[in-house]
Design a protein around this motif. Structure first.
Motif, PDB file in Angstrom:
ATOM      1  N   ALA A   5       1.586 -10.823   6.868  1.00 32.07           N
ATOM      2  CA  ALA A   5       0.510 -11.807   7.004  1.00 32.07           C
ATOM      3  C   ALA A   5       0.742 -12.711   8.211  1.00 32.07           C
ATOM      4  O   ALA A   5      -0.198 -13.004   8.960  1.00 32.07           O
ATOM      5  CB  ALA A   5       0.392 -12.647   5.729  1.00 32.07           C
ATOM      6  N   HIS A   6       1.968 -13.135   8.424  1.00 29.02           N
ATOM      7  CA  HIS A   6       2.246 -14.007   9.566  1.00 29.02           C
ATOM      8  C   HIS A   6       1.947 -13.293  10.890  1.00 29.02           C
ATOM      9  O   HIS A   6       1.431 -13.910  11.834  1.00 29.02           O
ATOM     10  CB  HIS A   6       3.692 -14.483   9.531  1.00 29.02           C
ATOM     11  N   LEU A   7       2.256 -12.014  10.962  1.00 34.05           N
ATOM     12  CA  LEU A   7       1.972 -11.270  12.191  1.00 34.05           C
ATOM     13  C   LEU A   7       0.473 -11.007  12.345  1.00 34.05           C
ATOM     14  O   LEU A   7      -0.060 -11.052  13.457  1.00 34.05           O
ATOM     15  CB  LEU A   7       2.764  -9.965  12.207  1.00 34.05           C
ATOM     16  N   HIS A   8      -0.194 -10.746  11.239  1.00 33.85           N
ATOM     17  CA  HIS A   8      -1.641 -10.580  11.301  1.00 33.85           C
ATOM     18  C   HIS A   8      -2.312 -11.878  11.741  1.00 33.85           C
ATOM     19  O   HIS A   8      -3.249 -11.868  12.547  1.00 33.85           O
ATOM     20  CB  HIS A   8      -2.191 -10.138   9.942  1.00 33.85           C
ATOM     21  N   HIS A  83       1.372  -7.249   0.050  1.00 27.19           N
ATOM     22  CA  HIS A  83       0.922  -5.991  -0.558  1.00 27.19           C
ATOM     23  C   HIS A  83      -0.599  -5.886  -0.503  1.00 27.19           C
ATOM     24  O   HIS A  83      -1.147  -4.844  -0.107  1.00 27.19           O
ATOM     25  CB  HIS A  83       1.386  -5.911  -2.012  1.00 27.19           C
ATOM     26  N   CYS A  84      -1.283  -6.952  -0.888  1.00 30.61           N
ATOM     27  CA  CYS A  84      -2.752  -6.941  -0.863  1.00 30.61           C
ATOM     28  C   CYS A  84      -3.275  -6.727   0.550  1.00 30.61           C
ATOM     29  O   CYS A  84      -4.214  -5.945   0.763  1.00 30.61           O
ATOM     30  CB  CYS A  84      -3.297  -8.250  -1.421  1.00 30.61           C
ATOM     31  N   LEU A  85      -2.671  -7.408   1.519  1.00 30.71           N
ATOM     32  CA  LEU A  85      -3.114  -7.266   2.901  1.00 30.71           C
ATOM     33  C   LEU A  85      -2.900  -5.839   3.387  1.00 30.71           C
ATOM     34  O   LEU A  85      -3.778  -5.268   4.063  1.00 30.71           O
ATOM     35  CB  LEU A  85      -2.354  -8.256   3.791  1.00 30.71           C
ATOM     36  N   ALA A  86      -1.759  -5.253   3.049  1.00 36.97           N
ATOM     37  CA  ALA A  86      -1.483  -3.873   3.461  1.00 36.97           C
ATOM     38  C   ALA A  86      -2.442  -2.895   2.786  1.00 36.97           C
ATOM     39  O   ALA A  86      -2.983  -1.983   3.419  1.00 36.97           O
ATOM     40  CB  ALA A  86      -0.035  -3.503   3.130  1.00 36.97           C
ATOM     41  N   LYS A  87      -2.670  -3.096   1.499  1.00 36.22           N
ATOM     42  CA  LYS A  87      -3.515  -2.177   0.734  1.00 36.22           C
ATOM     43  C   LYS A  87      -4.958  -2.209   1.220  1.00 36.22           C
ATOM     44  O   LYS A  87      -5.637  -1.171   1.279  1.00 36.22           O
ATOM     45  CB  LYS A  87      -3.450  -2.529  -0.750  1.00 36.22           C
ATOM     46  N   TRP A  89      -5.965  -3.373   4.252  1.00 33.54           N
ATOM     47  CA  TRP A  89      -5.795  -3.724   5.655  1.00 33.54           C
ATOM     48  C   TRP A  89      -7.082  -3.614   6.468  1.00 33.54           C
ATOM     49  O   TRP A  89      -7.418  -4.491   7.256  1.00 33.54           O
ATOM     50  CB  TRP A  89      -4.705  -2.849   6.270  1.00 33.54           C
ATOM     51  N   LEU A  90      -7.803  -2.532   6.279  1.00 35.88           N
ATOM     52  CA  LEU A  90      -8.991  -2.297   7.105  1.00 35.88           C
ATOM     53  C   LEU A  90     -10.139  -3.256   6.791  1.00 35.88           C
ATOM     54  O   LEU A  90     -11.127  -3.297   7.523  1.00 35.88           O
ATOM     55  CB  LEU A  90      -9.451  -0.841   6.968  1.00 35.88           C
ATOM     56  N   VAL A 140       1.963  -1.023   0.982  1.00 39.09           N
ATOM     57  CA  VAL A 140       0.739  -0.554   0.312  1.00 39.09           C
ATOM     58  C   VAL A 140       1.025  -0.208  -1.146  1.00 39.09           C
ATOM     59  O   VAL A 140       0.186  -0.442  -2.022  1.00 39.09           O
ATOM     60  CB  VAL A 140       0.155   0.675   1.053  1.00 39.09           C
ATOM     61  N   ASP A 141       2.187   0.338  -1.423  1.00 41.91           N
ATOM     62  CA  ASP A 141       2.557   0.738  -2.787  1.00 41.91           C
ATOM     63  C   ASP A 141       3.243  -0.422  -3.498  1.00 41.91           C
ATOM     64  O   ASP A 141       4.282  -0.915  -3.037  1.00 41.91           O
ATOM     65  CB  ASP A 141       3.491   1.949  -2.752  1.00 41.91           C
ATOM     66  N   ILE A 142       2.701  -0.855  -4.616  1.00 41.07           N
ATOM     67  CA  ILE A 142       3.230  -2.007  -5.330  1.00 41.07           C
ATOM     68  C   ILE A 142       4.671  -1.769  -5.784  1.00 41.07           C
ATOM     69  O   ILE A 142       5.457  -2.719  -5.910  1.00 41.07           O
ATOM     70  CB  ILE A 142       2.318  -2.368  -6.529  1.00 41.07           C
ATOM     71  N   GLU A 143       5.040  -0.512  -5.999  1.00 40.59           N
ATOM     72  CA  GLU A 143       6.416  -0.221  -6.405  1.00 40.59           C
ATOM     73  C   GLU A 143       7.417  -0.657  -5.331  1.00 40.59           C
ATOM     74  O   GLU A 143       8.551  -1.032  -5.645  1.00 40.59           O
ATOM     75  CB  GLU A 143       6.590   1.279  -6.682  1.00 40.59           C
ATOM     76  N   ASN A 144       7.003  -0.616  -4.089  1.00 35.45           N
ATOM     77  CA  ASN A 144       7.895  -1.045  -3.013  1.00 35.45           C
ATOM     78  C   ASN A 144       8.049  -2.563  -2.974  1.00 35.45           C
ATOM     79  O   ASN A 144       9.067  -3.072  -2.478  1.00 35.45           O
ATOM     80  CB  ASN A 144       7.389  -0.523  -1.671  1.00 35.45           C
ATOM     81  N   ILE A 145       7.076  -3.284  -3.486  1.00 35.00           N
ATOM     82  CA  ILE A 145       7.216  -4.731  -3.630  1.00 35.00           C
ATOM     83  C   ILE A 145       8.269  -5.030  -4.694  1.00 35.00           C
ATOM     84  O   ILE A 145       9.099  -5.936  -4.526  1.00 35.00           O
ATOM     85  CB  ILE A 145       5.873  -5.387  -3.986  1.00 35.00           C
ATOM     86  N   GLU A 146       8.243  -4.271  -5.765  1.00 38.67           N
ATOM     87  CA  GLU A 146       9.277  -4.434  -6.796  1.00 38.67           C
ATOM     88  C   GLU A 146      10.665  -4.187  -6.193  1.00 38.67           C
ATOM     89  O   GLU A 146      11.604  -4.963  -6.434  1.00 38.67           O
ATOM     90  CB  GLU A 146       9.035  -3.472  -7.959  1.00 38.67           C
TER      91      GLU A 146
END
Length: 200
Positions: A5-8, A83-87, A89-90, A140-146
Motif C-alpha cells: 500500500a505504501h508503494l502504491h 492482501h485486499c489491495l493485491a487481490k 489490484w486492478l 493475493v492468497d490469504i494463506e500467505n498473510i497467515e
C-alpha cells in the motif's frame, strides 16, 4: 497499511518510492538524512500510518479482536489491507501487480543508486527479500498473510500472540474486505492532498 500500500500510494501521489518504502526503517527527524524527495516520501509514509490508525473505520474493526490480541491488531490489519489491495489490484491500478512490482523494484534501485548516504541495513535486507520472494504477488492468497504473520510472530516471545490474530481475519473476512473498500479510497484522497503540501 503495509509495504504494498505504501508503494502504491507513492505511485499514486508521484512521490518517492524509496522514501515511502523507507518509512518503517528511519526513526526520528529525517531532515538532512536523505534528499528532499526521499524525506518527503518518509513523511508521507508516516502520515499514512497516522491517518489510518486514527480513522473511524479502524476503530470499528479493532473490537473484532479479543482483548488479549487487540494491541497486535494494527500489524494484522496492515497485512490484511495489503492482501485486499493485491487481490483487487486492478481496481486501483492500470498495470498488473507483477508489472508494478518489477517496475517499482527498478525505480527504487535507481533512486538508491543516486544517494550518497547509506541505507539502513535492515531496510536493505527486507527489500532484497521482498523482491526476491515476489511478496506482493503472493499477498493475493490469504494463506500467505497467515504465513507472514507467523513469521513476524516468531521473531520474539513478545510478538508470539500476533500469529493468533489470523483467526480473526478469517472469521470476519467479508466485513474486513468491505472496510478496506471504504477505507482505502479515503486514504488515497487524503494522501493526494497531503502530498501537495510543502512538507519539507
Amino acid at each position: 497499511m503495509n509495504y504494498l500500500a505504501h508503494l502504491h500510494i507513492a505511485d499514486h501521489t508521484q512521490t518517492s518510492l524509496l522514501g515511502n518504502f523507507l518509512g518503517d526503517f528511519v526513526k526520528g527527524n529525517p531532515d538532512g538524512l536523505y534528499n528532499v524527495d526521499v524525506v518527503k516520501g518518509i513523511r508521507l509514509h508516516r502520515f499514512v500510518d497516522s491517518y489510518t490508525d486514527s480513522h473511524p473505520l479502524i476503530k470499528t474493526v479493532k473490537p473484532l479482536f479479543s482483548k488479549e490480541l487487540r494491541r497486535f491488531s494494527p500489524i494484522s490489519l496492515d497485512m490484511f489491507w495489503d492482501h485486499c489491495l493485491a487481490k483487487y489490484w486492478l481496481d486501483f491500478h492500470a498495470n498488473s501487480l507483477a508489472d508494478f512490482s518489477t517496475q517499482t523494484q527498478t525505480r527504487i534501485a535507481n533512486e538508491s543508486s543516486s544517494l550518497t548516504q547509506a541505507l539502513p541495513t535492515r531496510f536493505e535486507k527486507i527489500s532484497e527479500l521482498v523482491w526476491q520472494g515476489r511478496w506482493f504477488e503472493h499477498y493475493v492468497d490469504i494463506e500467505n498473510i497467515e504465513f507472514a504473520l507467523q513469521r513476524i510472530a516468531s521473531r520474539s516471545p513478545r510478538m508470539a500472540p500476533l500469529a493468533q490474530t489470523f483467526d480473526t481475519l478469517g472469521t470476519h473476512y467479508d466485513q474486513l474486505c468491505d472496510t478496506f473498500f471504504k477505507l482505502y479510497p479515503e486514504v488515497l484522497e487524503a494522501t493526494r492532498l497531503e502530498s501537495k503540501k510543502e512538507t519539507v
